[in-house]
Design an enzyme around this catalytic site. Structure first.
Site, PDB file in Angstrom:
ATOM      1  N   ASP A 166      43.657  29.650  38.456  1.00 40.88           N
ATOM      2  CA  ASP A 166      43.490  30.479  39.650  1.00 40.88           C
ATOM      3  C   ASP A 166      43.019  29.617  40.812  1.00 40.88           C
ATOM      4  OD1 ASP A 166      40.880  29.985  38.815  1.00 40.88           O
ATOM      5  OD2 ASP A 166      40.516  32.025  38.151  1.00 40.88           O
ATOM      6  N   ASN A 183      31.431  40.366  34.823  1.00 44.17           N
ATOM      7  CA  ASN A 183      31.974  41.721  34.845  1.00 44.17           C
ATOM      8  C   ASN A 183      33.183  41.872  33.921  1.00 44.17           C
ATOM      9  OD1 ASN A 183      33.923  40.296  36.232  1.00 44.17           O
ATOM     10  ND2 ASN A 183      33.744  41.445  38.140  1.00 44.17           N
ATOM     11  N   HIS A 241      35.836  39.778  33.802  1.00 43.19           N
ATOM     12  CA  HIS A 241      37.116  39.304  34.325  1.00 43.19           C
ATOM     13  C   HIS A 241      37.624  38.089  33.554  1.00 43.19           C
ATOM     14  CE1 HIS A 241      34.871  36.630  37.495  1.00 43.19           C
ATOM     15  NE2 HIS A 241      35.263  35.859  36.499  1.00 43.19           N
ATOM     16  N   GLU A 261      40.094  40.873  37.978  1.00 50.90           N
ATOM     17  CA  GLU A 261      38.849  41.620  38.022  1.00 50.90           C
ATOM     18  C   GLU A 261      38.983  42.969  37.303  1.00 50.90           C
ATOM     19  OE1 GLU A 261      36.251  40.197  39.057  1.00 50.90           O
ATOM     20  OE2 GLU A 261      36.559  39.046  40.909  1.00 50.90           O
TER      21      GLU A 261
END
Length: 200
Positions: free
Chosen positions: A31, A97, A99, A104
């Site tokens: 990414d 979280n 991801h 996400e």
């Protein structure tokens, strides 16, 4: 397909110190942030180059061009590249979280490589790399491509990740915790240190 950052750093350091060669491999960056200038030390590409790419022989390194005029076309280009031979191994970290890459929460398993909005907790974590809170987008290899990888390593370190790791392993499988989809993967391995696993 390789993540950059603090969690995979020791793995890459072991490869470098052990004299590993990736001369027969093609490496794809997982990414990249949108909005950082070329060469910025906080770019994912810059971090992975410092950690691995510039330190070992690599057959070919595929970066993500977030400076392209058409970012949707760049996402399609990455997916076409992956489609040519698939991902043999995806090395991923686990976000606080849940991801994977910049996929996400609320990312669905069919999502392609694409531009994404970063979650507030992801943005908050960028300060360690000297990146301001104004950065709020990235381009990430999609869930569909990661879940189709022949093998996935999920690296989890530190007691801060203990709660989300438990959710990945025991919570509902679904888009609120994208990493939970790895429970349905045919060949996913979780590498967790004692702090993250809550063991001694």
């Amino acid at each position: 397909c390789l993540a950059s950052g603090r969690t995979p750093g020791p793995v890459y350091q072991s490869l470098v110190s052990g004299g590993a060669s990736l001369a027969d491999s093609e490496v794809l960056l997982l990414d990249e942030f949108i909005g950082l200038p070329t060469g910025h030390p906080g770019r994912c590409e810059s971090i992975l180059r410092r950690q691995l790419i510039d330190l070992v022989a690599v057959g070919r390194f595929h970066r993500i061009d977030v400076d392209a005029d058409d970012l949707d076309a760049e996402g399609s280009r990455i997916d076409e590249l992956i489609a040519q031979g698939g991902i043999d191994l995806a090395v991923l970290g686990l976000g606080l979280n849940g991801h994977l890459g910049m996929n996400e929460p609320r990312s669905e398993p069919h999502e392609p490589t694409r531009v994404v909005e970063l979650a507030p907790e992801t943005i908050d974590g960028l300060r360690r790399y000297g990146i301001g809170a104004s950065l709020n987008r990235g381009l990430t290899v999609g869930m569909a491509q990661l879940l189709a990888a022949s093998e996935v390593w999920l690296l989890v370190t530190g007691d801060r990740k203990r709660g989300i790791l438990q959710t990945v392993l025991e919570g509902p499988v679904g888009p609120e915790c994208p990493a939970s989809y790895l429970r349905e993967h045919r060949n996913a391995v979780i590498w967790a240190d004692h702090a993250a696993a809550g063991t001694r």
